[in-house]
Design a protein around this motif. Structure first.
Motif, PDB file in Angstrom:
ATOM      1  N   ARG A 185       1.013  -1.262   0.052  1.00 15.37           N
ATOM      2  CA  ARG A 185      -0.095  -0.333  -0.120  1.00 15.37           C
ATOM      3  C   ARG A 185       0.823   1.340   0.293  1.00 15.37           C
ATOM      4  N   VAL A 186       1.682   0.506   0.805  1.00 16.74           N
ATOM      5  CA  VAL A 186       2.545   2.624   0.801  1.00 16.74           C
ATOM      6  C   VAL A 186       3.531   2.432  -0.165  1.00 16.74           C
ATOM      7  N   THR A 187       4.087   1.533  -1.412  1.00 11.84           N
ATOM      8  CA  THR A 187       4.806   2.062  -2.519  1.00 11.84           C
ATOM      9  C   THR A 187       3.362   2.503  -3.696  1.00 11.84           C
ATOM     10  N   GLY A 188       2.585   1.467  -3.564  1.00 16.35           N
ATOM     11  CA  GLY A 188       1.438   2.351  -4.262  1.00 16.35           C
ATOM     12  C   GLY A 188       1.135   3.431  -3.967  1.00 16.35           C
ATOM     13  N   VAL A 189       0.564   4.308  -3.046  1.00 14.46           N
ATOM     14  CA  VAL A 189       0.732   5.969  -2.500  1.00 14.46           C
ATOM     15  C   VAL A 189       1.150   6.329  -3.518  1.00 14.46           C
TER      16      VAL A 189
END
Ligand SMILES: Cc1cc2nc3c(=O)[nH]c(=O)nc-3n(C[C@H](O)[C@H](O)[C@H](O)COP(=O)(O)OP(=O)(O)OC[C@H]3O[C@@H](n4cnc5c(N)ncnc54)[C@H](O)[C@@H]3O)c2cc1C
Length: 437
Positions: A40-44
């Motif tokens: 999720r962090v890499t997506g954001v």
């Protein structure tokens, strides 16, 4: 050197990443939970980089100064694009692997979502569009044709819209108001900038000019003098460049196509001059541009000589057509308008041989007339590649000066190595290459 634009970029990219990392921390330490969190962090992060890169492409005169000039801004835009692609690829893999404990069908839902899952497919559309439009930027398949590269870059619009459609309902770490604030704010601005660049900027930002004179400077180099037709002269600083669009119907190539050229005349005149070297189809055609033809000019852009460095003693290294920013600066000092606030400058004029040393007489005259200017020629056929001994011999205090280098990439590399060897701090080394790709 950090500019205010750098801080803004860091905040716009860093804040969503930081928030999603903190708010989405799973608490536990199981591998799937951690993979999901990282996913999720890499997506954001990937989407934030993509949106901020798009916002940075706004291209407004004067705004680029806050980022250290348009060439530096384009570089940051380029690296944010690369970061975005890498993060989003990692995002897909991490999200898929975080579902491994629930079996292959659960992983498959990420990699090959059901047809009805429009939000997941929007993510794939964004990623595939990015792969297509970013591949030429990183020259995965060799050096692209510039105009084709520009046309493919319009796929960025699809990636922006699809990326935001994917993120708004699926970002689980932000609550609804925060999702709308982050993705609505960044996404809305990025999409606005995209439409501004694609539809509005050209007619609004380009000014009508006329080709006053075209003079041959050397074999395959012309100097073009331009005069504004409807408005007052352009305010610019030495080292800045314009986007020049010729409309001459007799041109064999590049008609109505914009190309960047550094202004070679001094600020303050009613006309401005550019020197164009025949390096491809459009610049070849410009060698026979007709006097009196119409053209458009957009700008000025760039910040080659940052104001905080100008008062210091300087070493200028200009190679080939990269001499143009120094011609403008030397003329500005020569005419007296800029001399008071400008430090002493020694120009090392690098050329293959005397026949390729453009503007030599004009520069020598300026150096003869003004105590703040000195010039030293370096001819490749006579001296070989520029080296530390040559610099030491002609500029003994080179290590204490601000360095400004403009020329082919090989010259910039050599100059950077020499500067490092002499102990010049990297903050005192300024370079510009005539290439955005
Ligand atoms: C900030 C800057 C200042 C420049 N100043 C000068 C100058 O004072 N004098 C001079 O002769 N040249 C200058 N150039 C280079 C000049 O813009 C290119 O030589 C010209 O655009 C080549 O176009 P072409 O179609 O003839 O050649 P092509 O064969 O199409 O292109 C050759 C290379 O030029 C670059 N290029 C082509 N079109 C564009 C474009 N529209 N925008 C940006 N880059 C492009 C690409 O890297 C391309 O690979 C400058 C470039 C930049 C980025």
């Amino acid at each position: 050197m950090r500019y205010s634009g750098d801080w803004l970029t860091t905040v716009l990219v860093g804040l969503p990443i930081g928030l999603s990392a903190v708010l989405g921390w799973p608490g536990g330490t199981s591998i799937p939970e951690l993979l999901g969190w990282l996913g999720r962090v890499t997506g954001v992060g990937g989407l934030a980089c993509l949106l901020v890169a798009a916002i940075m492409s706004v291209r407004l005169p004067r705004l680029d100064r806050h980022f250290g000039g348009l060439t530096r801004l384009w570089k940051q835009h380029h690296y944010l694009g690369l970061a975005s692609l890498l993060l989003l690829m990692a995002h897909v893999l991490l999200m898929a692997f975080s579902r491994l404990p629930w079996g292959l069908p659960a992983m498959q839902e990420v990699l090959l979502p059901p047809m009805a899952d429009a939000y997941m497919w929007a993510g794939w559309v964004a990623l595939i569009a990015m792969m297509i439009f970013l591949a030429p930027s990183f020259q995965f398949f060799g050096r692209p044709d510039y105009q084709r590269w520009k046309a493919i870059h319009f796929l960025a619009g699809l990636a922006l819209v699809a990326g935001v459609i994917h993120a708004v309902p699926l970002t689980r770490t932000f609550n609804l108001p925060m999702t709308l604030l982050v993705w609505g704010g960044l996404g809305g601005l990025a999409i606005l900038v995209f439409f501004w660049r694609a539809l509005i900027a050209r007619p609004l930002m380009r000014q009508p000019w006329r080709v006053e004179a075209v003079r041959t400077l050397a074999d395959r180099i012309v100097e073009i003098e331009l005069r504004p037709t409807r408005h007052r002269r352009m305010d610019f600083e030495p080292g800045q460049f314009i986007y020049f669009t010729p409309h001459d119907p007799a041109l064999s190539a590049g008609r109505n196509e914009e190309h960047p050229f550094t202004i070679s005349s001094a600020p303050g005149g009613d006309t401005l001059k550019i020197a164009v070297k025949d390096l491809g189809d459009a610049s070849h055609a410009l060698q026979s541009l007709n006097e009196g033809s119409e053209a458009s000019v957009e700008g000025p852009y760039g910040l080659f000589f940052p104001p905080e460095s100008r008062h210091r003693k300087q070493l200028w290294i200009g190679g080939g057509i990269g001499i143009t920013p120094f011609v403008s600066a030397a003329e500005a000092i020569h005419q007296g308008d800029w001399a008071e606030h400008w430090g002493e400058a020694l120009l090392i004029n690098c050329a293959n041989d005397p026949s390729r040393a453009y503007y030599l007489e004009q520069l020598q005259q300026a150096a003869q007339d003004h105590p703040k200017l000195a010039i030293q020629s370096h001819y490749f056929v006579e001296h070989g590649p520029l080296n530390t001994d040559f610099i030491r011999q002609h500029c003994p205090d080179a290590a204490e000066r601000e360095w400004f280098v403009c020329g082919p990439p090989a010259l910039t590399r050599i100059a950077r190595d020499i500067a490092r060897e002499l102990g010049v701090p990297s903050s005192s080394f300024h370079s510009e290459e005539f290439d955005f790709l």
